[in-house]
Write an enzyme that holds these catalytic residues in place. Structure first.
Site, mmCIF file in Angstrom:
data_model
loop_
_atom_site.group_PDB
_atom_site.id
_atom_site.type_symbol
_atom_site.label_atom_id
_atom_site.label_comp_id
_atom_site.label_asym_id
_atom_site.label_seq_id
_atom_site.Cartn_x
_atom_site.Cartn_y
_atom_site.Cartn_z
ATOM 1 N N GLN A 683 66.270 158.412 -44.830
ATOM 2 C CA GLN A 683 64.726 158.636 -44.895
ATOM 3 C C GLN A 683 64.366 160.203 -45.034
ATOM 4 O OE1 GLN A 683 62.128 156.714 -45.210
ATOM 5 N NE2 GLN A 683 60.830 158.590 -45.120
ATOM 6 N N GLU A 684 65.154 161.122 -44.418
ATOM 7 C CA GLU A 684 64.909 162.455 -44.459
ATOM 8 C C GLU A 684 65.523 163.231 -45.578
ATOM 9 O OE1 GLU A 684 63.369 164.170 -42.465
ATOM 10 O OE2 GLU A 684 63.142 163.610 -40.574
ATOM 11 N N SER A 685 66.473 162.816 -46.143
ATOM 12 C CA SER A 685 67.116 163.551 -47.417
ATOM 13 C C SER A 685 67.857 162.922 -48.319
ATOM 14 C CB SER A 685 68.290 164.670 -46.654
ATOM 15 O OG SER A 685 69.119 164.110 -46.264
#
Length: 809
Positions: A683-685
């Site tokens: 989700q983050e990167s």
């Protein structure tokens, strides 16, 4: 030792695979809990085998090379350098010559990436001298050239890049010539710089987007050197291939500026006029208009007003539109002029003039398609000027007097929303209920019913909440329809109507497969809490059996008749210039430039499932997980296939366990669910180690510098710098520790921990207190839209990871 154990596990899995190496503010009240409280997720009970080899100090060279290469990939450059040095320090005859060459090349690369330019030059010089016949000797020249650039040794850099071009011509010539041009520019030799820049942009020497960016640089260099015609030619070449309107407009204006500077005013004005006519809503269109006005060219007032408004030059827009409406007969005026004039007045702070302009449309153009929008704009102007009650009445009047106007549904939604902001719950709920009844199925009704239902639930007006959620469940669409059924289930369960609750949860689960509310409803239907890890995890995704299963599925699903292994790059892909350039750039550590080439190759094959499968496999194998995710997503989405319905190997390309050698030891140490961490990283990167967000969060787990400094202090990392966050081995260690800390702070509540990770622990504590620990109420209590979406998306990601890697009992 702990990391080495995981490394060996992953290495053995890789070696078992047939793929050769190198070939993704609502205020709530306490409500009864309808499920057990979430507890801290236990670590997987699939243990990581202990190491079966001797300690690092006595490892043989082959395994040391693997360890060093992994350290280099994980950004642990210090360890990589140390391990490579340990190999090189062994007696020459005791190490296989190829392994010694690998170590020396890796040593130079690691030193360059660490910024140890002198060390890199020394190691690469020794490699070039010792292994002149190695295919990497030419690549070492490029790497040493970059090292010389880092040392500002411009002449040495130029020579290395020129030697590289002789050694490995026709691969990444454009990139080498660009670096030579940069070096000559640093030496204040603009003529030689231009010559090399000109060579860099010849032909199709790189992917289109970076090629056009380079052509812009070259044009600027020509202008600075006084060669306007050459600069103009570069802009013309860009315009021959550029497609994006805003970009074409900006380049067109630059070309016109050059013509004007050359004294060719008539040609320049012709170019400005073309840009103005073709791209009026762009910044380039506005710049072209200003140039024409300065040249004394007459511009139509209505068009001038539109262009100035789009460029946010509101005062000029007001002047032009006022002149147009004042000098044109009322019956011939385009009503859009009054709409734009009102919006410009409002942006300039003149609310009364804005209301007057919108009212002109209402009074004079009742049959115009802009009629309803004028009502909305007038209401918005009232609201922005502090006249909230008047705005509400304006919105309600449109819906009452003109219910068939398309904007009436939005007007009612705005009225209900504004009532809520004023604390008038009764009128807000009544308005949303009318909206849901009169405009069934519209997006405004769907959203309004959800807002109203939640507000009623929060106020413990359960009967009213049930009416609103029933309307939403019956007439809504998509994820909010699923939410309607979910909350109906919650209400039924609150009233001990278990069968009705299960029916509602079952309906919610079917509506939006893979969406948050459907997944949450499915968990409730099964009596399962949120973020419950599987009983067992099977990390095997790329064994020969898994790949054979995937390729049989590929043949059946896409009617592929090709014999043999499907994962191997086709001849066309292998020989594609973008693949060739990308591979060479990757080999010389020019990773961002390599990724640009690879991305262009994915886009060019987005309608070819087999090519996408091959590319996803290839990128996954070399650690470019984001590109593997991109390619596999295009393949599955293009065929409208849910990831969970694909074989595990293919699903793993879209939901990878990238950097598992870093993640698994840390999650074991802290007792954190590894699937939760992989979901968070994705989700983050998307597993991109160099990712940076608008909030300056950095790296795989998107840690902001202040948080990074805090974690460094907690872990005793005294030499921490912000740039360390781009190193995967640092980022993963820090990110998992911080997630663990939040899980500890919130007693294992994953919702609260994730919200704290994204929105801050102080805010999460407030939301938790408001919701009394209820996960569904907690989600609605989150006041940051980004954080609410963040928690939902990770829930969705986690469901996919659990489905792919969890072992069904």
């Amino acid at each position: 030792m702990r990391r080495l154990a995981v490394l060996l596990l992953l290495l053995s899995s890789s070696l078992a695979c047939t793929l050769p190496r190198g070939q993704d503010t609502i205020i709530v009240t306490a409500t009864p809990s309808i499920e057990p409280a979430t507890s801290l997720p236990p670590a997987t009970d699939t243990p990581i085998p202990p190491p079966t080899v001797a300690p690092t100090a006595t490892l043989e060279a082959p395994l040391l090379i693997v360890q060093a290469d992994n350290a280099l990939r994980n950004g642990d450059f210090d360890s990589a350098v140390e391990i490579y040095q340990s190999i090189l320090s062994q007696p020459v005859l005791s190490v296989d010559p190829k392994l010694r060459a690998d170590a020396m090349f890796g040593y130079g690369t690691a030193a360059l990436r660490e910024g140890l330019f002198s060390t890199a030059v020394q190691a690469l010089t020794e490699f070039i001298a010792s292994y002149p016949g190695d295919v990497r000797a030419g690549q070492a020249l490029f790497l040493r050239g970059d090292s010389f650039l880092g040392l500002s040794a411009w002449e040495s850099a130029i020579k290395d890049f020129e030697d590289y071009l002789k050694n490995r011509p026709g691969l990444i010539d454009s990139y080498a010539y660009e670096r030579i041009g940069d070096a000559y520019l640093a030496l204040d030799q603009p003529t030689l710089a231009q010559e090399n820049y000109a060579k860099a942009v010849q032909g199709t020497s790189r992917a289109l987007v970076p090629l056009l960016a380079l052509k812009e640089r070259v044009a600027t260099a020509y202008l600075n050197a006084g060669n306007a015609q050459a600069a103009f030619d570069q802009y013309e070449e860009i315009l021959q291939v550029a497609q994006v309107p805003a970009y074409r407009a900006s380049i067109g204006v630059l070309a016109a500026d050059v013509l004007a500077g050359m004294g060719n005013v008539a040609a320049a004005n012709q170019r400005y006029q073309q840009v103005f006519d073709q791209y009026p809503q762009t910044v380039g269109g506005y710049r072209a208009m200003r140039a024409l006005l300065q040249a004394g060219v007459k511009i139509d007032d209505l068009q001038r007003g539109r262009v100035s408004f789009a460029a946010e030059d509101y005062n000029d827009a007001i002047t032009a539109l006022y002149n147009y409406t004042s000098n044109t007969p009322l019956t011939q005026i385009d009503p859009a002029a009054f709409l734009l004039l009102g919006q410009a007045y409002r942006a300039a702070g003149n609310s009364s003039a804005a209301v007057s302009s919108f009212q002109t449309i209402i009074n004079q153009y009742p049959t115009s398609p802009l009629y309803g929008q004028a009502w909305l704009e007038e209401g918005r102007t009232m609201f922005l000027s502090g006249q909230v009650s008047e705005a509400i009445q304006k919105y309600k009047q449109l819906a009452t007097d003109h219910p068939d106007v398309p904007e009436s549904a939005e007007a009612l939604w705005r009225a209900g929303y504004l009532y809520a902001t004023q604390g008038d719950s009764e009128n807000s709920l009544a308005t949303f209920e009318i909206l849901g009844t009169n405009y069934k199925g519209s997006e405004w009704a769907t959203d309004g019913l959800f807002r109203g239902g939640m507000a009623a639930y929060n106020a413990q007006a359960y009967a009213r909440a049930q009416r609103l959620f029933s309307l939403l469940a019956t007439n809504g669409t998509g994820e909010l329809q699923a939410a309607g059924y979910l909350w109906l289930g919650r209400l039924y369960q609150l009233n001990n109507q278990t069968d009705l609750a299960r029916t509602a949860y079952g309906e919610a689960a079917k509506i939006d497969p893979g969406g948050y509310y459907s997944l949450r409803a499915a968990d409730l239907f099964n009596g399962q809490g949120p973020f419950v890890p599987p009983a067992k995890i099977d990390w095997d995704y790329n064994s020969p059996a898994r790949i054979a299963e995937a390729e049989a599925w590929m043949r059946q699903t896409f009617n592929i008749t090709q014999q043999g292994d499907l994962w191997r790059l086709s001849t066309d892909l292998e020989n594609d210039p973008r693949m060739i350039r990308g591979n060479e750039l990757f080999a010389v550590a020019a990773y961002e430039e390599a990724i640009t080439e690879f991305t262009a190759l994915i886009d060019a094959n987005q309608l070819n499932p087999l090519a996408l499968y091959q590319l996803a496999t290839y990128f996954s194998r070399i650690g470019l997980y984001r590109e593997a995710i991109n390619a596999s997503a295009k393949m599955l989405d293009g065929a409208k296939i849910r990831t969970e319905d694909a074989p595990r190997y293919i699903a793993s390309l879209r939901f990878p366990i990238g950097y598992a050698d870093l993640v698994l030891p840390e999650t074991q140490e802290y007792g954190v669910d590894p699937l939760l961490v992989f979901s968070l990283i994705r989700q983050e990167s998307l597993f991109e180690g160099l990712a940076t967000s608008y909030a300056q969060a950095q790296g795989l787990m998107q840690i902001i510098p202040d948080t990074g400094a805090y974690i460094a202090a907690k872990l005793g990392w005294t030499d921490f710098t912000n740039s360390d966050l781009y190193r995967p081995h640092v980022n993963v260690t820090f990110g998992i520790y911080y997630l663990y800390e939040q899980l500890q702070t919130f007693d294992g509540n994953v919702y609260a921990a994730l919200a704290a990770y994204n929105g801050g622990p102080g805010n999460s504590a407030q939301w938790l207190q408001i919701s009394n620990g209820d996960p569904d109420m907690f989600l609605q209590a989150i006041t940051f839209e980004e954080t609410r979406t963040y928690v939902r998306r990770i829930y969705e990601q986690y469901a996919s990871y659990r489905a792919i890697y969890g072992v069904k009992q």
